[in-house]
Design a protein around this motif. Structure first.
Motif, mmCIF file in Angstrom:
data_model
loop_
_atom_site.group_PDB
_atom_site.id
_atom_site.type_symbol
_atom_site.label_atom_id
_atom_site.label_comp_id
_atom_site.label_asym_id
_atom_site.label_seq_id
_atom_site.Cartn_x
_atom_site.Cartn_y
_atom_site.Cartn_z
ATOM 1 N N LEU A 66 0.638 -20.529 7.687
ATOM 2 C CA LEU A 66 1.364 -19.341 6.833
ATOM 3 C C LEU A 66 0.994 -18.805 6.182
ATOM 4 O O LEU A 66 1.356 -18.458 5.350
ATOM 5 N N THR A 67 0.320 -17.745 6.588
ATOM 6 C CA THR A 67 -0.170 -17.258 5.060
ATOM 7 C C THR A 67 0.004 -15.814 5.613
ATOM 8 O O THR A 67 0.094 -15.594 6.889
ATOM 9 N N PRO A 68 -0.170 -14.778 5.232
ATOM 10 C CA PRO A 68 -0.199 -13.292 5.536
ATOM 11 C C PRO A 68 -1.032 -12.657 6.725
ATOM 12 O O PRO A 68 -0.486 -11.397 7.350
ATOM 13 N N ASP A 69 -1.588 -13.321 7.551
ATOM 14 C CA ASP A 69 -2.716 -13.294 8.218
ATOM 15 C C ASP A 69 -1.840 -13.576 9.366
ATOM 16 O O ASP A 69 -2.501 -13.101 10.005
ATOM 17 N N SER A 70 -1.313 -14.779 9.547
ATOM 18 C CA SER A 70 -1.396 -15.270 10.308
ATOM 19 C C SER A 70 0.149 -15.748 11.004
ATOM 20 O O SER A 70 0.357 -15.812 11.790
ATOM 21 N N VAL A 123 -4.224 2.391 -0.258
ATOM 22 C CA VAL A 123 -3.630 1.242 0.435
ATOM 23 C C VAL A 123 -4.047 -0.010 0.415
ATOM 24 O O VAL A 123 -3.943 -1.116 0.355
ATOM 25 N N VAL A 124 -5.367 -0.095 -0.410
ATOM 26 C CA VAL A 124 -6.513 -1.012 -0.731
ATOM 27 C C VAL A 124 -5.436 -1.513 -1.375
ATOM 28 O O VAL A 124 -5.531 -3.155 -1.310
ATOM 29 N N ASP A 125 -4.815 -1.772 -3.262
ATOM 30 C CA ASP A 125 -4.449 -1.909 -3.913
ATOM 31 C C ASP A 125 -2.751 -2.580 -3.461
ATOM 32 O O ASP A 125 -2.543 -3.276 -4.344
ATOM 33 N N LYS A 126 -2.232 -1.199 -2.525
ATOM 34 C CA LYS A 126 -0.996 -1.883 -2.359
ATOM 35 C C LYS A 126 -0.792 -3.108 -1.329
ATOM 36 O O LYS A 126 -0.113 -3.763 -1.186
ATOM 37 N N THR A 127 -2.245 -3.215 -0.921
ATOM 38 C CA THR A 127 -2.641 -4.446 0.246
ATOM 39 C C THR A 127 -2.485 -5.416 -0.232
ATOM 40 O O THR A 127 -1.564 -6.563 0.171
ATOM 41 N N ARG A 128 -3.429 -5.824 -1.468
ATOM 42 C CA ARG A 128 -3.812 -6.641 -2.033
ATOM 43 C C ARG A 128 -2.618 -7.425 -2.698
ATOM 44 O O ARG A 128 -2.131 -8.181 -3.401
ATOM 45 N N ALA A 129 -1.702 -6.480 -3.424
ATOM 46 C CA ALA A 129 -0.830 -6.353 -3.933
ATOM 47 C C ALA A 129 0.058 -7.518 -3.462
ATOM 48 O O ALA A 129 1.181 -8.095 -4.019
ATOM 49 N N LYS A 130 0.857 -7.339 -1.737
ATOM 50 C CA LYS A 130 1.465 -8.037 -1.181
ATOM 51 C C LYS A 130 0.945 -9.397 -1.123
ATOM 52 O O LYS A 130 1.599 -10.672 -0.747
ATOM 53 N N TYR A 131 -1.056 -9.239 -0.781
ATOM 54 C CA TYR A 131 -0.928 -10.918 -0.437
ATOM 55 C C TYR A 131 -1.017 -11.370 -1.963
ATOM 56 O O TYR A 131 -0.371 -12.831 -1.486
ATOM 57 N N VAL A 132 -0.955 -11.496 -3.251
ATOM 58 C CA VAL A 132 -0.860 -11.561 -3.676
ATOM 59 C C VAL A 132 0.835 -12.078 -4.397
ATOM 60 O O VAL A 132 1.564 -13.183 -4.694
ATOM 61 N N GLU A 133 0.898 -11.232 -4.326
ATOM 62 C CA GLU A 133 2.724 -11.502 -3.992
ATOM 63 C C GLU A 133 4.011 -12.598 -3.191
ATOM 64 O O GLU A 133 4.437 -13.057 -3.479
ATOM 65 N N ALA A 134 3.297 -12.716 -1.933
ATOM 66 C CA ALA A 134 3.299 -13.548 -1.228
ATOM 67 C C ALA A 134 2.977 -14.634 -1.773
ATOM 68 O O ALA A 134 3.385 -15.903 -1.861
#
Length: 301
Positions: free
Chosen positions: A226-230, A279-290
């Protein structure tokens, strides 16, 4: 990118395998031989898209995936045992690695869907079914399904596509009893995930889980969960069927790669280009937000 080339050397551990995102190590016993009952599972900051491992990494991604999975393992402990032995790991990979049981992995991708999107939507639009399961007519992108469904696929090698398979094929592959177990558990994991996530404003549209077996046949939840990758995470307050949804995962990466700025053609067979910083910064931010939204904890790498 060659995942093998980015795997760190860890004293006391022997590197045995690198996948798209994870590096596996065997602990070395006192006699100098690698142990066969345990594996150190290290989540890297690598990111994959469209079956390519990109040259650009996402800072802290491995730590987010590891710490979120550990949190979910706690929430799911009454449903299924998990493979975690210890989080006491080498300092070099602290926060993004766990020592786990070495299991005989179930050789199918176990997917549950509560909403119709992605590859499931494409299959439905062609056949009216997903993995051989007929669905009601008139569904659109992001439609909620009448009930969550199990839609397995093959476990393809790195660089190749997973292909959807019916439950009957799963049963032929692993036996009916085990197929029943993984189907029921996969659906129950998604249901439990949504019971928890919806209270926090997140919809889990679908998820992929991995199972292994102990020597006595016990089924064990492995890898990540149940991660943003899976999984696909959507903001619940923005859910609106009929079009792609905003997400907490690597959609920023996919959108940039297929957009005009990347100069990359998905069907070209060429490696994707490096990702720009925004794009890197926004993607990292979304993972952390999740992570922070689901767990209620402040992320610390």
């Amino acid at each position: 990118m060659n995942p093998m080339s980015s795997a760190p050397e860890l004293p006391g551990y022997q590197h045995v395998y690198s996948g798209k995102v994870r590096d596996l190590y065997a602990p070395v016993a006192d006699d100098g031989t690698p142990r066969e009952d345990q594996v150190l599972l290290v989540a890297s900051d690598r990111i994959s898209a469209y079956d390519f491992v990109l040259d650009t990494q996402i800072p802290d991604k491995g730590a987010v995936l590891t710490q979120l999975s550990l949190w979910w393992f706690e929430q799911l402990a009454d449903l299924v045992p998990n493979h975690v032995i210890s989080t006491d790991v080498p300092a070099q990979v602290a926060g993004r690695a766990v020592l786990v049981e070495r299991l005989e992995m179930v050789p199918v991708e176990c997917v549950a869907r509560a909403y119709l999107t992605g590859g499931g939507l494409s299959e439905y639009q062609t056949t009216g079914a997903v993995s051989g399961l007929p669905l009601p007519a008139g569904l659109v992108d992001a439609s909620q399904l009448p009930e969550p469904i199990f839609t397995a696929s093959t476990k393809a090698p790195l660089g190749e596509h997973d292909e959807p398979i019916s439950f009957e094929v799963v049963a032929d592959t692993v036996g009916l009893n085990l197929a029943d177990q993984v189907r029921d558990l996969t659906v129950r994991i998604l249901q439990r995930g949504n019971d928890i996530a919806k209270d926090r404003g997140i919809i889990i549209a679908d998820t992929k889980v991995e199972f292994g077996q102990r020597a006595d046949g016990t089924l064990v939840l492995a890898d990540e969960v149940l991660t943003p990758d899976s999984s696909r995470f959507w903001p619940a307050d923005a859910w609106a069927p009929g079009h792609p949804q905003a997400s907490y995962d690597k959609q920023f990466v996919r959108d940039w790669l297929t957009g005009p700025d990347s100069g990359w053609e998905r069907t070209s067979g060429h490696e994707p280009p490096a990702l720009p910083d925004d794009v890197v910064d926004k993607t990292r931010a979304k993972y952390v937000e999740a992570y922070e939204t689901l767990t209620g904890r402040t992320f610390s790498s």
